[in-house]
Design a protein around this motif. Structure first.
Motif, PDB file in Angstrom:
ATOM      1  N   TYR A  96     -14.531  19.468 -54.845  1.00 27.85           N
ATOM      2  CA  TYR A  96     -15.925  19.116 -55.124  1.00 27.85           C
ATOM      3  C   TYR A  96     -16.285  17.696 -54.701  1.00 27.85           C
ATOM      4  CZ  TYR A  96     -15.843  23.364 -57.902  1.00 27.85           C
ATOM      5  OH  TYR A  96     -15.718  24.670 -58.313  1.00 27.85           O
ATOM      6  N   SER A  97     -15.538  17.122 -53.762  1.00 30.32           N
ATOM      7  CA  SER A  97     -15.860  15.774 -53.313  1.00 30.32           C
ATOM      8  C   SER A  97     -15.383  15.558 -51.883  1.00 30.32           C
ATOM      9  CB  SER A  97     -15.253  14.714 -54.235  1.00 30.32           C
ATOM     10  OG  SER A  97     -13.849  14.828 -54.286  1.00 30.32           O
ATOM     11  N   SER A 131     -13.363  13.725 -63.606  1.00 30.99           N
ATOM     12  CA  SER A 131     -14.808  13.646 -63.424  1.00 30.99           C
ATOM     13  C   SER A 131     -15.135  12.911 -62.128  1.00 30.99           C
ATOM     14  CB  SER A 131     -15.456  12.914 -64.602  1.00 30.99           C
ATOM     15  OG  SER A 131     -15.100  11.539 -64.576  1.00 30.99           O
ATOM     16  N   LEU A 132     -16.358  13.081 -61.625  1.00 26.67           N
ATOM     17  CA  LEU A 132     -16.733  12.415 -60.377  1.00 26.67           C
ATOM     18  C   LEU A 132     -16.696  10.902 -60.536  1.00 26.67           C
ATOM     19  CD1 LEU A 132     -17.600  13.200 -57.491  1.00 26.67           C
ATOM     20  CD2 LEU A 132     -19.963  12.817 -58.200  1.00 26.67           C
ATOM     21  N   ASP A 133     -17.133  10.391 -61.682  1.00 27.03           N
ATOM     22  CA  ASP A 133     -17.035   8.950 -61.927  1.00 27.03           C
ATOM     23  C   ASP A 133     -15.578   8.510 -61.940  1.00 27.03           C
ATOM     24  OD1 ASP A 133     -19.671   7.661 -62.333  1.00 27.03           O
ATOM     25  OD2 ASP A 133     -19.922   9.181 -63.879  1.00 27.03           O
ATOM     26  N   LYS A 135     -13.085   9.902 -60.303  1.00 22.68           N
ATOM     27  CA  LYS A 135     -12.608   9.897 -58.916  1.00 22.68           C
ATOM     28  C   LYS A 135     -13.069   8.634 -58.198  1.00 22.68           C
ATOM     29  CE  LYS A 135     -13.142  14.922 -58.780  1.00 22.68           C
ATOM     30  NZ  LYS A 135     -13.934  16.039 -58.217  1.00 22.68           N
ATOM     31  N   GLY A 162     -19.843  13.489 -53.883  1.00 25.61           N
ATOM     32  CA  GLY A 162     -19.447  14.814 -54.335  1.00 25.61           C
ATOM     33  C   GLY A 162     -20.483  15.423 -55.244  1.00 25.61           C
ATOM     34  N   ASP A 164     -21.382  16.462 -58.910  1.00 27.36           N
ATOM     35  CA  ASP A 164     -21.039  16.152 -60.294  1.00 27.36           C
ATOM     36  C   ASP A 164     -21.207  17.420 -61.127  1.00 27.36           C
ATOM     37  OD1 ASP A 164     -20.965  15.249 -62.978  1.00 27.36           O
ATOM     38  OD2 ASP A 164     -21.551  13.235 -62.339  1.00 27.36           O
TER      39      ASP A 164
END
Length: 284
Positions: A96-97, A131-133, A135, A162, A164
């Motif tokens: 997802y990123s 989580s995206l943060d 990463k 990505g 979130d």
């Protein structure tokens, strides 16, 4: 890459060393820093003078309804020379990123591979996605560890983005060589052609873009950057070399196919030829 040497607790019995079976951090970078720090890019001896190495150039990213698009040209340069016409600068960080690289190409690709391993290791240890943060913060820490090499001219400046899963939106993050992390809104670009790409993005991006429209905007921004920056390679219609363009949505990372990109490039070039002929006709 630095050859691997056994850690201080390595055994000759065929069993794994204690470091591999002792509970610890879910960070693979932290594990490697303790067990074999010489394998980390930032722990290598610093060069005594500036090193001539291929550099990657322009990366663009923009948000659309449901995710982000990230794209990079295919040229790497070494001073005034073209080192490669087919280098890839956009990679999936995980499902997802995505991460795009600008700067010293060799170190940047190695950093991306280490980042991919870091996210995979976390998922296996914790049993869930970071989580995206999280990463974005992990990548910032890794860039900070490369500061010594960056001060010697081997800088790596990635662009990260990505989908979130918690917020249900696409997000974009930029960095500086010290590891500073900044969230960007709508669109951003890094690399030697970024000034020209950003100008193009400001004119072409609009709220409500769908995935196909966002891919078109990303390609056109790279075309504009290549028009004014010699280090950025535009689409090569003779060799059939297209930019690397990927979308990241709730469905995951998806790279655009060559057929789709070829059609977009053809439309962009056709529109510009017609506009050029129109200006010429008006002048006459």
């Amino acid at each position: 890459m630095t050859p691997w040497t056994p850690g201080p607790d390595a055994t000759t019995s065929g069993r794994l060393p204690h470091a591999f079976t002792t509970p610890g951090s879910s960070s693979f970078v932290d594990f490697l820093a303790g067990y074999a720090p010489q394998l980390l890019p930032g722990h290598r001896p610093l060069p005594t003078s500036e090193v001539a190495a291929p550099h990657g150039t322009t990366i663009v990213a923009l948000a659309f309804e449901g995710g982000i698009v990230m794209a990079g040209d295919r040229r790497a340069t070494m001073g005034p020379m073209i080192a490669s016409r087919e280098i890839e600068k956009v990679f999936p960080a995980d499902e997802y990123s995505a991460v795009g690289i600008a700067g010293a190409a060799g170190l940047a690709v190695e950093l991306v591979r280490l980042f991919q391993l870091e996210l995979e290791h976390y998922e296996k240890i914790e049993g869930s996605l970071l989580s995206l943060d999280g990463k974005a913060n992990r990548l910032a820490t890794m860039i900070r560890g490369n500061l010594g090499l960056a001060m010697q001219g081997l800088a790596v400046v990635p662009l990260f983005g990505g989908f979130d899963l918690d917020r249900g939106v696409g997000r974009i993050f930029s960095y500086d060589v010290t590891g500073g992390r900044y969230e960007e809104h709508d669109h951003h670009s890094v690399g030697s052609g970024s000034v020209f790409a950003r100008g193009s993005l400001k004119k072409l991006w609009r709220p409500g873009l769908d995935a196909d429209g966002a891919v078109r905007v990303a390609v056109e921004a790279l075309v504009d950057a290549a028009d004014d920056d010699s280090a950025t390679g535009g689409p090569d219609t003779v060799r059939r070399i297209w930019p690397v363009v990927a979308t990241v949505t709730a469905a995951g990372y998806l790279r655009a196919g060559d057929e789709q990109l070829g059609e977009i490039v053809e439309r962009v070039e056709q529109e510009r030829r017609e506009a050029h002929r129109g200006r010429g006709g008006a002048a006459r």
